[in-house]
Design a protein around this motif. Structure first.
Motif, PDB file in Angstrom:
ATOM      1  N   GLY A   1       0.162  16.242  -3.304  1.00 30.57           N
ATOM      2  CA  GLY A   1      -0.090  14.982  -3.925  1.00 30.57           C
ATOM      3  C   GLY A   1       0.429  13.751  -3.026  1.00 30.57           C
ATOM      4  O   GLY A   1       1.314  13.908  -2.269  1.00 30.57           O
ATOM      5  N   SER A   2      -0.745  12.723  -2.934  1.00 28.17           N
ATOM      6  CA  SER A   2      -0.379  11.697  -2.416  1.00 28.17           C
ATOM      7  C   SER A   2       0.072  10.646  -3.522  1.00 28.17           C
ATOM      8  O   SER A   2      -1.000  10.173  -4.124  1.00 28.17           O
ATOM      9  N   GLU A   3       1.153  10.096  -3.579  1.00 28.98           N
ATOM     10  CA  GLU A   3       1.718   9.407  -4.833  1.00 28.98           C
ATOM     11  C   GLU A   3       1.081   7.957  -4.751  1.00 28.98           C
ATOM     12  O   GLU A   3       1.224   7.362  -3.590  1.00 28.98           O
ATOM     13  N   LEU A   4       0.362   7.301  -5.688  1.00 25.86           N
ATOM     14  CA  LEU A   4      -0.214   6.041  -5.677  1.00 25.86           C
ATOM     15  C   LEU A   4       1.238   5.231  -5.785  1.00 25.86           C
ATOM     16  O   LEU A   4       2.164   5.381  -6.522  1.00 25.86           O
ATOM     17  N   ILE A   5       1.039   3.974  -5.319  1.00 19.23           N
ATOM     18  CA  ILE A   5       2.105   3.064  -5.103  1.00 19.23           C
ATOM     19  C   ILE A   5       1.748   1.899  -6.551  1.00 19.23           C
ATOM     20  O   ILE A   5       0.729   1.634  -6.448  1.00 19.23           O
ATOM     21  N   LEU A   6       2.951   1.931  -7.310  1.00 21.47           N
ATOM     22  CA  LEU A   6       2.898   1.168  -8.436  1.00 21.47           C
ATOM     23  C   LEU A   6       3.453  -0.242  -8.080  1.00 21.47           C
ATOM     24  O   LEU A   6       4.599  -0.280  -7.946  1.00 21.47           O
ATOM     25  N   GLU A   7       2.632  -1.272  -8.189  1.00 21.40           N
ATOM     26  CA  GLU A   7       3.472  -2.632  -7.956  1.00 21.40           C
ATOM     27  C   GLU A   7       2.872  -3.494  -9.293  1.00 21.40           C
ATOM     28  O   GLU A   7       1.939  -3.894  -9.811  1.00 21.40           O
ATOM     29  N   GLU A   8       4.096  -3.654 -10.242  1.00 23.47           N
ATOM     30  CA  GLU A   8       3.949  -4.224 -11.609  1.00 23.47           C
ATOM     31  C   GLU A   8       2.975  -3.376 -12.525  1.00 23.47           C
ATOM     32  O   GLU A   8       3.215  -2.166 -12.780  1.00 23.47           O
ATOM     33  N   THR A   9       1.616  -3.679 -12.609  1.00 16.27           N
ATOM     34  CA  THR A   9       0.721  -2.848 -13.305  1.00 16.27           C
ATOM     35  C   THR A   9      -0.440  -2.712 -12.472  1.00 16.27           C
ATOM     36  O   THR A   9      -1.547  -2.608 -13.014  1.00 16.27           O
ATOM     37  N   GLU A  10      -0.364  -2.570 -11.054  1.00 11.47           N
ATOM     38  CA  GLU A  10      -1.504  -2.322 -10.345  1.00 11.47           C
ATOM     39  C   GLU A  10      -0.976  -1.354  -9.409  1.00 11.47           C
ATOM     40  O   GLU A  10      -0.031  -1.327  -8.789  1.00 11.47           O
ATOM     41  N   TYR A  11      -2.205  -0.368  -9.328  1.00 10.85           N
ATOM     42  CA  TYR A  11      -1.881   0.911  -8.371  1.00 10.85           C
ATOM     43  C   TYR A  11      -2.586   0.536  -7.171  1.00 10.85           C
ATOM     44  O   TYR A  11      -3.594   0.167  -7.025  1.00 10.85           O
ATOM     45  N   ARG A  12      -2.013   1.086  -5.902  1.00  7.83           N
ATOM     46  CA  ARG A  12      -2.860   0.887  -4.893  1.00  7.83           C
ATOM     47  C   ARG A  12      -2.726   2.420  -3.948  1.00  7.83           C
ATOM     48  O   ARG A  12      -1.683   3.067  -4.162  1.00  7.83           O
ATOM     49  N   ILE A  13      -3.425   2.687  -3.097  1.00  6.64           N
ATOM     50  CA  ILE A  13      -3.481   3.988  -2.144  1.00  6.64           C
ATOM     51  C   ILE A  13      -2.484   3.824  -1.115  1.00  6.64           C
ATOM     52  O   ILE A  13      -2.468   2.693  -0.503  1.00  6.64           O
ATOM     53  N   ASP A  14      -1.491   4.825  -0.963  1.00  6.23           N
ATOM     54  CA  ASP A  14      -0.487   4.541   0.118  1.00  6.23           C
ATOM     55  C   ASP A  14      -1.291   5.536   1.442  1.00  6.23           C
ATOM     56  O   ASP A  14      -1.235   6.652   1.505  1.00  6.23           O
ATOM     57  N   PHE A  15      -2.129   4.636   2.120  1.00  6.72           N
ATOM     58  CA  PHE A  15      -3.088   5.042   3.053  1.00  6.72           C
ATOM     59  C   PHE A  15      -2.132   6.015   4.244  1.00  6.72           C
ATOM     60  O   PHE A  15      -2.625   6.867   4.767  1.00  6.72           O
TER      61      PHE A  15
END
Length: 390
Positions: free
Chosen positions: A139-153
């Motif tokens: 698994g590559s955990e998505l980064i959660l910032e408030e209510t927005e997820y982004r990919i940890d490239f």
């Protein structure tokens, strides 16, 4: 609206997976309790499909039946109109569902000791598809910032570069978080995988269910070098509530991988009604889908407004794609089992618990909003009242 999105069909004793699951948890659930968990709709099917299947049944024999030229034409036209790419006939691999297809592809495309990379938290059958084949989930955990997820490239690239990583399963739009990946994100992910000889299975089953103001980008629109490194998984099932007909269209441009997948299948044709329902859906139900999307967006707004007014400590993630909303209840201070017990036994609210999607889902609930608005309202009211009574 022209179509009926308000009639609630009682599915008690019909074999519905989510309704039977609800009665296991709440044996005496009243008729006003509706499960909002498994991703099929509590909405009637498009009339054109029902009427079309009735006419079809009057004139056929229920023997071994495969795809027809009309079937290929219907599917190809839909992909061109709605998603901007033209799958070649030889790319098609018909399967009895995207989940079975993913399990078959994991077995066909990997070997003992291989790892399969995925962005987590993610749709839980991805895990079981990998584990059932004796492979390792990475698994590559998505980064959660408030209510927005982004990919940890950085993390994704490091894990893709490991020699044992040979396959990536991507959820696009992403289930459960309801996020649509941008073209830039997808191209970056494709490039990392191509550089490291990691083949991509792109699960795009929710690709038609896009909220107004957003746009899904299919991998089918990418240039040849990326197309040859991916399998694109599609189906009419989520879009038109046809999961029980077990019909999916997988596009695999790479002949070597396509042959591996074809050899891995344990069947040579699908449900006879699935073929016809897919044709009817793609040929005659586009207007129904356009109305459905407006209806779902209204339900999305209702959930956001209700939670903001009555449970402002709960964070609602903006739904971009799918009809599955992702709500963050961590402010309530409950562990995953306490939250589940509260929802089921105090609020009589049946959702998909966030923890089943991975560690990053603990404290979240995935809520299916493809139901009459009054069902959503009654469910949220029960949660609100039960929380007040604690």
């Amino acid at each position: 609206m022209k179509y009926d999105f308000e009639t609630l069909v009682n599915r008690r004793n019909t074999g519905s997976h989510k309704w039977e699951g609800m009665y296991e948890q709440i044996p005496n659930a009243g008729d006003d309790i509706v499960p909002l968990s498994v991703a099929d709709m509590e909405l009637k099917n498009p009339p054109a499909i029902i009427e079309g299947l009735k006419k079809y049944l009057d004139n056929i024999i229920l023997g071994y039946t495969g795809e027809t030229e009309n079937y290929y034409k219907s599917v190809t036209s839909w992909m061109e109109r709605r998603h901007g790419f033209s799958p070649k006939k030889e790319w098609f691999v018909m399967t009895a569902g995207v989940v079975p297809a993913i399990k078959e592809m994991v077995g066909a495309f990997t070997k003992d000791g291989d790892s399969v990379l995925m962005l987590t938290p993610v749709y839980y059958p991805f895990y079981s598809s990998v584990e059932a084949n004796g492979r390792t989930v990475l698994g590559s955990e998505l980064i959660l910032e408030e209510t927005e997820y982004r990919i940890d490239f950085d993390d994704f690239a490091e894990k893709a570069a490991r020699p044992e990583t040979t396959l990536c399963i991507l959820s696009s739009p992403h289930n459960p978080i309801g996020r649509i990946w941008t073209k830039e994100e997808l191209l970056k992910l494709c490039e990392i995988c191509l550089e490291n000889n990691v083949f991509i299975i792109s699960d795009e089953i929710h690709f038609d269910l896009i909220m107004p103001g957003f746009e899904h980008v299919s991998m089918g629109t990418f240039e040849e070098k990326y197309l040859n490194n991916c399998a694109i998984c599609t189906a009419p099932s989520k879009t038109f509530n046809l999961a029980g007909l077990q019909t999916s269209n997988i596009f695999i441009p790479n002949e070597e991988y396509r042959n591996k997948m074809t050899a891995a299948r344990g069947y040579f044709s699908l449900n006879i009604f699935g073929y016809k329902a897919c044709e009817l859906a793609y040929d005659e139900c586009e207007e129904w889908l356009d109305e459905l999307l407006l209806f779902l967006d209204e339900n999305r707004k209702f959930v956001e407004e209700f939670v903001a007014e009555k449970m402002p400590e709960v964070k609602v993630h903006r739904l971009q794609g799918t009809y599955l909303m992702w709500l963050d209840f961590r402010a309530w201070g409950m562990n995953e089992k306490e939250l589940e017990d509260f929802m089921v036994h105090k609020a009589e609210a049946i959702f998909d618990e966030g923890y089943v999607f991975g560690e990053g889902g603990i404290g979240f609930e995935r809520i299916n909003i493809a139901c009459p608005k009054r069902v959503l309202e009654a469910t949220l009211e029960r949660i609100y009242k039960a929380k007040k009574e604690l």
